[in-house]
Design an enzyme around this catalytic site. Sequence first.
Site, PDB file in Angstrom:
ATOM      1  N   HIS A  14       0.807  -1.221   0.000  1.00 33.97           N
ATOM      2  CA  HIS A  14       0.000   0.000   0.000  1.00 33.97           C
ATOM      3  C   HIS A  14       0.840   1.271   0.000  1.00 33.97           C
ATOM      4  CE1 HIS A  14      -2.794  -3.074   1.578  1.00 33.97           C
ATOM      5  NE2 HIS A  14      -3.702  -2.388   0.899  1.00 33.97           N
ATOM      6  N   GLU A  84       2.528  -1.575   7.776  1.00 35.14           N
ATOM      7  CA  GLU A  84       3.583  -1.548   6.760  1.00 35.14           C
ATOM      8  C   GLU A  84       4.774  -0.724   7.225  1.00 35.14           C
ATOM      9  OE1 GLU A  84       1.954  -0.698   2.876  1.00 35.14           O
ATOM     10  OE2 GLU A  84       0.737  -2.527   2.911  1.00 35.14           O
ATOM     11  N   ARG A 172     -23.302  13.583  14.983  1.00 37.59           N
ATOM     12  CA  ARG A 172     -23.811  14.546  14.011  1.00 37.59           C
ATOM     13  C   ARG A 172     -24.994  13.935  13.260  1.00 37.59           C
ATOM     14  NH1 ARG A 172     -18.116  15.249  13.285  1.00 37.59           N
ATOM     15  NH2 ARG A 172     -17.449  17.401  13.694  1.00 37.59           N
ATOM     16  N   ARG A 226     -17.358  21.110  19.723  1.00 37.70           N
ATOM     17  CA  ARG A 226     -18.704  20.564  19.591  1.00 37.70           C
ATOM     18  C   ARG A 226     -19.659  21.100  20.653  1.00 37.70           C
ATOM     19  NH1 ARG A 226     -19.307  15.955  16.854  1.00 37.70           N
ATOM     20  NH2 ARG A 226     -21.519  16.516  17.015  1.00 37.70           N
TER      21      ARG A 226
END
Length: 277
Positions: A14, A84, A172, A226
């Site tokens: 990846h 990785e 949310r 928030r």
Amino acid sequence: MSASKPMVGAKVYHLMAGSGDIAPYVLTPGDPDRVPRIAKYWDNARQVAVHREYVTYTGTYKGAPISAVSTGIGGPAAAIAIEELLTLGANTFIRVGTTGALQEWIKVGDVIINTGAVRLDGASNAYAMPEYPAVASYDVVLALITAAEQLGVRYHVGLTASTADFYVGQGRPSFNDYLPPWSRDLVNTLSSMNVLNFEMEAATIYTIANVHGARAGGIMAAIANRKTNEFIPDAGVEDAIRVANEAVRILHEWDTIKSELKLRYLTMDVIKRWIKQ
């Protein structure tokens, strides 16, 4: 070529990076665009690879070997990156993220240094039972605090909550205002437990690092609050980047002291004696 350990030639599948491409100290932002922003402070930097959501740079910062690798959004993508990176020899990870504060007294633009994470991420469950704590490494946390103090950056220290979703998973409303009952009071519940912030990768990174005996920590720029419903994109991000880079320099210095004195852990007394030499 093995399906159980996929490689492309000599490179991990990846990240598309190989042996010698990754430093022991790695900054792991979620956003690929944040990698060159991090690297602009380095003594030197080279782009190692750009593949999918993973952008990789390696270089040095004030003499310390350093890499920056974007993880993309969420625990599953972060788990791939950490797996990785461990394969390529990295042993210290500092997440450099953005976050939503859950306490009214945290200002938008402040940075938050996390000591651990509430594991709502999902991905960490593949590595450990729910009771296994997602904790940051004490020396990484201390290096981040030291760097913030030295740079004069306003910071807070405490727990984050890592979620598997940005919308419903963080309380949310979803499309058409859908919000399941268990999400409706999540902000207030976590706030009452003195959790400082929401983000999406720290729990995965901390869990995997601990399982494999590596080190991890995180610093987040509070671009939202928030509780007060404030949102300023990019607020505090540059401060988080500067602190994370400086924390690598500090960790490298501490690790050098440990190596020369043949110590596994450092105390402040040892550091003071070293400075006097």
